[in-house]
Design a protein around this motif. Structure first.
Motif, PDB file in Angstrom:
ATOM      1  N   PHE A  11      -9.220 -52.157  16.097  1.00 21.68           N
ATOM      2  CA  PHE A  11      -7.637 -52.112  16.454  1.00 21.68           C
ATOM      3  C   PHE A  11      -7.552 -53.789  16.866  1.00 21.68           C
ATOM      4  CE2 PHE A  11     -10.570 -50.965  20.108  1.00 21.68           C
ATOM      5  CZ  PHE A  11     -10.371 -51.658  21.082  1.00 21.68           C
ATOM      6  N   PRO A  12      -6.323 -53.953  16.938  1.00 15.75           N
ATOM      7  CA  PRO A  12      -5.886 -55.466  17.582  1.00 15.75           C
ATOM      8  C   PRO A  12      -5.930 -55.531  18.962  1.00 15.75           C
ATOM      9  CG  PRO A  12      -3.841 -54.256  16.493  1.00 15.75           C
ATOM     10  CD  PRO A  12      -4.957 -53.408  16.323  1.00 15.75           C
ATOM     11  N   MET A  13      -5.990 -56.597  19.437  1.00 16.87           N
ATOM     12  CA  MET A  13      -5.941 -56.812  20.850  1.00 16.87           C
ATOM     13  C   MET A  13      -4.554 -57.470  21.342  1.00 16.87           C
ATOM     14  SD  MET A  13      -9.685 -57.838  21.948  1.00 16.87           S
ATOM     15  CE  MET A  13      -9.309 -58.163  23.476  1.00 16.87           C
ATOM     16  N   ASP A  14      -3.704 -58.038  20.418  1.00 17.88           N
ATOM     17  CA  ASP A  14      -2.567 -58.593  20.601  1.00 17.88           C
ATOM     18  C   ASP A  14      -1.362 -58.058  20.067  1.00 17.88           C
ATOM     19  OD1 ASP A  14      -3.553 -58.908  17.731  1.00 17.88           O
ATOM     20  OD2 ASP A  14      -1.986 -60.751  17.491  1.00 17.88           O
ATOM     21  N   LEU A  60     -11.184 -55.269   8.178  1.00 12.53           N
ATOM     22  CA  LEU A  60     -11.213 -56.251   9.143  1.00 12.53           C
ATOM     23  C   LEU A  60     -10.288 -57.469   8.490  1.00 12.53           C
ATOM     24  CD1 LEU A  60     -11.928 -58.012  11.488  1.00 12.53           C
ATOM     25  CD2 LEU A  60     -14.039 -58.756  10.437  1.00 12.53           C
ATOM     26  N   LYS A  76      -6.551 -58.819  10.105  1.00 19.70           N
ATOM     27  CA  LYS A  76      -6.752 -60.261  10.387  1.00 19.70           C
ATOM     28  C   LYS A  76      -5.511 -60.882   9.792  1.00 19.70           C
ATOM     29  CE  LYS A  76     -10.218 -62.846   8.827  1.00 19.70           C
ATOM     30  NZ  LYS A  76     -11.307 -63.036   7.947  1.00 19.70           N
ATOM     31  N   LYS A  77      -5.034 -60.246   8.722  1.00 17.23           N
ATOM     32  CA  LYS A  77      -3.672 -60.950   8.018  1.00 17.23           C
ATOM     33  C   LYS A  77      -2.595 -60.825   8.983  1.00 17.23           C
ATOM     34  CE  LYS A  77      -4.502 -58.512   3.763  1.00 17.23           C
ATOM     35  NZ  LYS A  77      -3.792 -57.167   3.037  1.00 17.23           N
ATOM     36  N   CYS A 115      -2.908 -60.177  12.702  1.00 16.05           N
ATOM     37  CA  CYS A 115      -3.571 -59.949  14.121  1.00 16.05           C
ATOM     38  C   CYS A 115      -4.317 -60.946  14.551  1.00 16.05           C
ATOM     39  CB  CYS A 115      -4.113 -58.450  14.182  1.00 16.05           C
ATOM     40  SG  CYS A 115      -3.621 -56.900  13.564  1.00 16.05           S
ATOM     41  N   ASP A 116      -3.840 -61.715  15.614  1.00 17.50           N
ATOM     42  CA  ASP A 116      -4.596 -62.855  16.022  1.00 17.50           C
ATOM     43  C   ASP A 116      -5.910 -62.411  16.853  1.00 17.50           C
ATOM     44  OD1 ASP A 116      -2.898 -64.345  14.786  1.00 17.50           O
ATOM     45  OD2 ASP A 116      -1.594 -64.671  16.680  1.00 17.50           O
ATOM     46  N   ARG A 117      -5.960 -61.470  17.118  1.00 15.10           N
ATOM     47  CA  ARG A 117      -7.320 -60.799  17.711  1.00 15.10           C
ATOM     48  C   ARG A 117      -7.696 -59.332  17.307  1.00 15.10           C
ATOM     49  NH1 ARG A 117      -9.701 -62.624  23.877  1.00 15.10           N
ATOM     50  NH2 ARG A 117     -11.689 -62.232  23.315  1.00 15.10           N
ATOM     51  N   VAL A 118      -9.010 -59.229  16.934  1.00 14.28           N
ATOM     52  CA  VAL A 118      -9.294 -57.989  16.425  1.00 14.28           C
ATOM     53  C   VAL A 118     -10.416 -57.463  16.983  1.00 14.28           C
ATOM     54  CG1 VAL A 118      -9.556 -56.358  14.452  1.00 14.28           C
ATOM     55  CG2 VAL A 118      -7.950 -58.185  14.312  1.00 14.28           C
ATOM     56  N   ASP A 123     -15.634 -59.348  17.964  1.00 12.53           N
ATOM     57  CA  ASP A 123     -14.446 -59.915  18.610  1.00 12.53           C
ATOM     58  C   ASP A 123     -13.866 -60.972  17.669  1.00 12.53           C
ATOM     59  OD1 ASP A 123     -12.331 -60.809  20.171  1.00 12.53           O
ATOM     60  OD2 ASP A 123     -13.670 -61.594  21.797  1.00 12.53           O
ATOM     61  N   HIS A 124     -13.031 -60.883  16.884  1.00 11.61           N
ATOM     62  CA  HIS A 124     -12.517 -61.606  15.862  1.00 11.61           C
ATOM     63  C   HIS A 124     -11.137 -62.292  16.466  1.00 11.61           C
ATOM     64  CE1 HIS A 124      -9.993 -63.040  12.536  1.00 11.61           C
ATOM     65  NE2 HIS A 124     -11.155 -63.483  11.822  1.00 11.61           N
ATOM     66  N   ARG A 125     -11.206 -63.692  16.577  1.00 16.05           N
ATOM     67  CA  ARG A 125     -10.165 -64.440  16.770  1.00 16.05           C
ATOM     68  C   ARG A 125      -9.596 -65.456  15.968  1.00 16.05           C
ATOM     69  NH1 ARG A 125      -9.165 -66.061  23.156  1.00 16.05           N
ATOM     70  NH2 ARG A 125      -7.249 -66.880  22.256  1.00 16.05           N
ATOM     71  N   LYS A 126      -8.400 -65.683  15.721  1.00 19.01           N
ATOM     72  CA  LYS A 126      -7.794 -66.559  14.591  1.00 19.01           C
ATOM     73  C   LYS A 126      -8.361 -68.077  14.848  1.00 19.01           C
ATOM     74  CE  LYS A 126      -4.374 -65.416  11.897  1.00 19.01           C
ATOM     75  NZ  LYS A 126      -3.133 -64.828  11.682  1.00 19.01           N
ATOM     76  N   PHE A 148     -11.419 -54.620  29.072  1.00 19.18           N
ATOM     77  CA  PHE A 148     -10.142 -55.351  28.920  1.00 19.18           C
ATOM     78  C   PHE A 148      -8.805 -54.703  28.753  1.00 19.18           C
ATOM     79  CE2 PHE A 148     -12.388 -54.916  24.693  1.00 19.18           C
ATOM     80  CZ  PHE A 148     -11.484 -54.448  23.887  1.00 19.18           C
ATOM     81  N   PRO A 149      -7.722 -55.195  28.949  1.00 24.11           N
ATOM     82  CA  PRO A 149      -6.440 -54.489  28.697  1.00 24.11           C
ATOM     83  C   PRO A 149      -6.204 -54.620  27.039  1.00 24.11           C
ATOM     84  CG  PRO A 149      -6.059 -56.728  29.588  1.00 24.11           C
ATOM     85  CD  PRO A 149      -7.633 -56.368  29.639  1.00 24.11           C
ATOM     86  N   MET A 150      -5.333 -53.578  26.633  1.00 27.52           N
ATOM     87  CA  MET A 150      -5.054 -53.505  25.162  1.00 27.52           C
ATOM     88  C   MET A 150      -3.665 -54.193  25.167  1.00 27.52           C
ATOM     89  SD  MET A 150      -6.921 -50.488  23.580  1.00 27.52           S
ATOM     90  CE  MET A 150      -6.191 -50.490  22.242  1.00 27.52           C
ATOM     91  N   GLY A 186      -1.760 -58.781  25.294  1.00 31.36           N
ATOM     92  CA  GLY A 186      -1.940 -60.068  24.228  1.00 31.36           C
ATOM     93  C   GLY A 186      -3.480 -60.598  23.831  1.00 31.36           C
ATOM     94  N   VAL A 187      -3.561 -61.824  23.445  1.00 33.31           N
ATOM     95  CA  VAL A 187      -4.712 -62.348  22.865  1.00 33.31           C
ATOM     96  C   VAL A 187      -5.525 -62.523  23.995  1.00 33.31           C
ATOM     97  CG1 VAL A 187      -5.735 -64.480  21.793  1.00 33.31           C
ATOM     98  CG2 VAL A 187      -3.892 -63.055  20.350  1.00 33.31           C
TER      99      VAL A 187
END
Lengths: 102, 102, 102, 102
Positions: A10-13, A60, A64-65, A67-70, B77-80, C10-12, C15-16
């Motif tokens: 899931f995305p975190m952002d 993933l 990523k396309k 979402c800034d954080r996954v 944990d993936h970040r752009k 962490f919170p979802m 944001g990032v």
């Protein structure tokens, strides 16, 4: 040989509601043709490790396309023998529960 | 782009002491050349997803040789943006703790 | 008897950048007085299960105050014997690596 | 308020087949009266955090009796609102999949 994974992504952002993103991953899993089972906290997939990981990687890549954080979690259970374990694992526990006589 | 994973692998059929197997995985990780950090419950690795997963796959391949059942957990944990996060993630939390004035 | 957990929260919906929230949890862990170790993907804590879970619960209670969705992962390794494992687990793997002669 | 957890527990010192132990945990979960769902890689439970953790603790206490090493993983998803999510989470993903027109 059999690997069953439980996989969650899931995305975190994107705020509280991540459903559209989870559904995109689910669609990729479904289209992979592997045995899978959607669950409340993730999806189980059964197959060969390299192929299953290929599916995880596509999920993933897709998120990523936009979402800034996954965040992604995965647990894998590898056995030398066995097949169709995505069904049989639950069934054998249910059988043991019934044999308890309740 | 940066992926940090936390990765744990062990056999389920070798009894209480799984240390030699964990060490074999740690050796493969060390030889991969990626930034990594051993921890009490797993190893963190930072790099590109496909490459890190290649390392995880080599660990699984190695344990499969003489283990009939192998369990593996992974969180990613993936970040752009970001790099060197395997250090900076801990440092930034420690900094926040210090700023609390204690 | 010894339990070592690896714990991540962490919170979802924030944001990032979830650092301030992770630091709040880290502060609660530090103040608990248990042996702990911050890592890039979570914190390890060693102690008795009920007490450690008390710490995890306090972290969740704290984040719930201002987060609408909180995600938490935990892995626990329980052994009948052993103590100080938060250090010894890493050390014994490092020792095996050295004995490999490289 | 709603917490859904995915929970997995097994001994590390009982060889390849851990089914009887998993079934003992499943029995404890069933008898707890909480909404639960058995899956191939773990069991989902929905309820209040403190109560669910009580169930997890009972499972660990039970396995500790005759297992020298027990491994446990848990992921928790806490939302301020929502109930019956153990069903609705899967249903909403399935709905999104159908709306994709395939």
């Amino acid at each position: 040989m059999s690997v069953v994974i439980q996989f969650s992504i899931f995305p975190m952002d994107k705020g509280v509601s991540v459903n559209p993103y989870v559904a995109r991953a689910a669609k990729i899993i479904r289209e992979s043709g592997f045995r899978y089972e959607l669950g409340p906290m993730g999806t189980c997939i059964e197959g060969e490790w390299e192929e299953i990981i290929g599916v995880v990687t596509r999920c993933l890549e897709d998120l990523k396309k936009d979402c800034d954080r996954v965040y992604l979690t995965l647990a894998a259970d590898h056995r030398k023998d066995g097949n169709g374990r995505i069904q049989s694992k639950v069934k054998s526990v249910e059988r043991e529960l019934r044999q308890e006589g309740q």
